[in-house]
Scaffold this motif. Structure first.
Motif, short mmCIF file in Angstrom:
data_model
loop_
_atom_site.label_atom_id
_atom_site.label_comp_id
_atom_site.label_asym_id
_atom_site.label_seq_id
_atom_site.Cartn_x
_atom_site.Cartn_y
_atom_site.Cartn_z
N ILE A 16 39.10 -8.12 71.56
CA ILE A 16 38.05 -7.13 71.76
C ILE A 16 36.68 -7.76 71.92
CG2 ILE A 16 37.82 -6.89 69.30
CD1 ILE A 16 36.37 -4.50 69.56
N LEU A 20 33.20 -6.64 73.63
CA LEU A 20 32.08 -6.14 72.84
C LEU A 20 30.76 -6.68 73.33
CD1 LEU A 20 33.02 -5.96 69.09
CD2 LEU A 20 32.05 -4.20 70.55
N ILE A 45 45.66 4.06 76.18
CA ILE A 45 44.79 3.80 75.04
C ILE A 45 45.32 2.72 74.10
CG2 ILE A 45 45.51 5.31 73.14
CD1 ILE A 45 42.60 6.49 73.38
N SER A 51 39.54 -0.07 75.90
CA SER A 51 39.46 1.12 75.06
C SER A 51 38.91 0.78 73.69
CB SER A 51 40.84 1.76 74.92
OG SER A 51 41.70 0.92 74.17
N TYR A 52 39.09 -0.43 73.27
CA TYR A 52 38.50 -0.85 72.00
C TYR A 52 36.98 -0.76 72.05
CZ TYR A 52 43.07 -2.79 70.81
OH TYR A 52 44.39 -2.95 70.53
N VAL A 54 35.23 1.18 73.93
CA VAL A 54 34.87 2.58 73.86
C VAL A 54 34.98 3.09 72.42
CG1 VAL A 54 35.35 4.87 74.75
CG2 VAL A 54 35.67 2.89 76.20
N ALA A 55 36.03 2.65 71.75
CA ALA A 55 36.24 3.11 70.39
C ALA A 55 35.10 2.68 69.48
CB ALA A 55 37.56 2.57 69.85
N VAL A 56 34.74 1.43 69.58
CA VAL A 56 33.62 0.95 68.77
C VAL A 56 32.35 1.69 69.13
CG1 VAL A 56 32.15 -1.03 68.27
CG2 VAL A 56 34.60 -1.33 68.39
#
Lengths: 160, 160
Positions: A16, A20, A45, A51-52, A54-56
């Motif tokens: 990720i 990031l 997902i 998608s990580y 986006v999740a963060v």
DNA sequence: CAGAATCCGGAGCGATACTG
DNA sequence: CAGTATCGCTCCGGATTCTG
């Protein structure tokens, strides 16, 4: 209750981080949010590392803003009305309370219910996601405590 | 590897929330930080719920700032020099990179090492706390994914 | 009661230029 | 190379006032 490795077998914290780097500068995240078909995104997902990001980013959106955490904290005790929240959260102004509540509502963390009384009554309560946010808080506490412990040990070695 | 209940037996998410209400408004947190003897604070750390507030506040300090996460993310791959970080993190300016790195350093997440070369070489790397921050990121990702999944299911119920 | 509208100051961040 | 200095802007959040 459920472990990360069970739910998201491809979870890899290593993968990720490179994403990031570009995430918080909001360019790629917005791209994904705007153009991708939501259903397709959902199917990917558990595979797509993007998608990580986006999740963060989602989580950061919740954390952003001075009053989101206090509001969530207050709502953990149960349903609250607008004025009640205003009383329980020191120093918050109606303007901010209103704005932050709307943010939380559109993000699906808080449910807003209006009752046909005179004058109107409005109740706020946590959605599932809002309750599940406990997990994030827990880890933040855990890390914070550990971090303090570790830092104090390092900074005062000669005291003994 | 270690569970919350083991390490902090008195951990109670319910008890923290009321404190959280006053936490982020920074009044009480600052009070605790400034006046309390650090050693005493450490001994109370697993009992006093107020320490949870400080813990969350600490974590929030890390999360605050546009570039902290990208920097930590980049440093997870190993030691990096100033310019290397600047290249790996898109759009960041030297000013911000310098500022955020110093923040992370004084907070004990990043170690800065200067080598006596000409011209000087400076290397940054994650401290233990910085590496342990993965745990926070993991949960943020986990929550973010779950949240998205849940939200999509709720918003498109009539599609099938 | 449950907010909306308006005004405004300061922090955070970017752009640019400079230094040991 | 590894930063600092200065300027300027944007936008978050506070204070106050008003409304359905």
């Amino acid at each position: 209750m459920f472990s990360i490795s069970q739910s998201y077998p491809t979870f890899d914290i290593q993968s990720i981080v490179i994403y990031l780097c570009i995430s918080v500068s909001t360019s790629i995240v917005m791209e994904i949010k705007g153009t991708l078909d939501l259903k397709k995104e959902l199917s990917d997902i558990s595979q797509c590392p993007a998608s990580y990001v986006v999740a963060v980013n989602d989580t950061m959106n919740i954390l952003s803003g001075k009053w989101k955490l206090p509001i969530i904290a207050s709502l953990r005790f149960g349903k609250r009305r607008f004025k009640e929240l205003g009383r329980e959260i020191p120093k918050i102004t109606p303007r901010m309370l209103s704005k932050e509540l709307r943010d939380l509502e559109v993000n699906g963390l808080v449910r807003r219910t209006v009752y046909n009384t005179v004058p109107v009554t409005v109740e706020y309560e946590l959605e599932e996601s809002g309750k599940a946010f406990d997990k994030v808080l827990e880890v933040m506490i855990e890390w914070g405590l550990k971090h303090r412990e570790f830092t104090l040990q390092r900074e005062k070695p000669a005291e003994f």
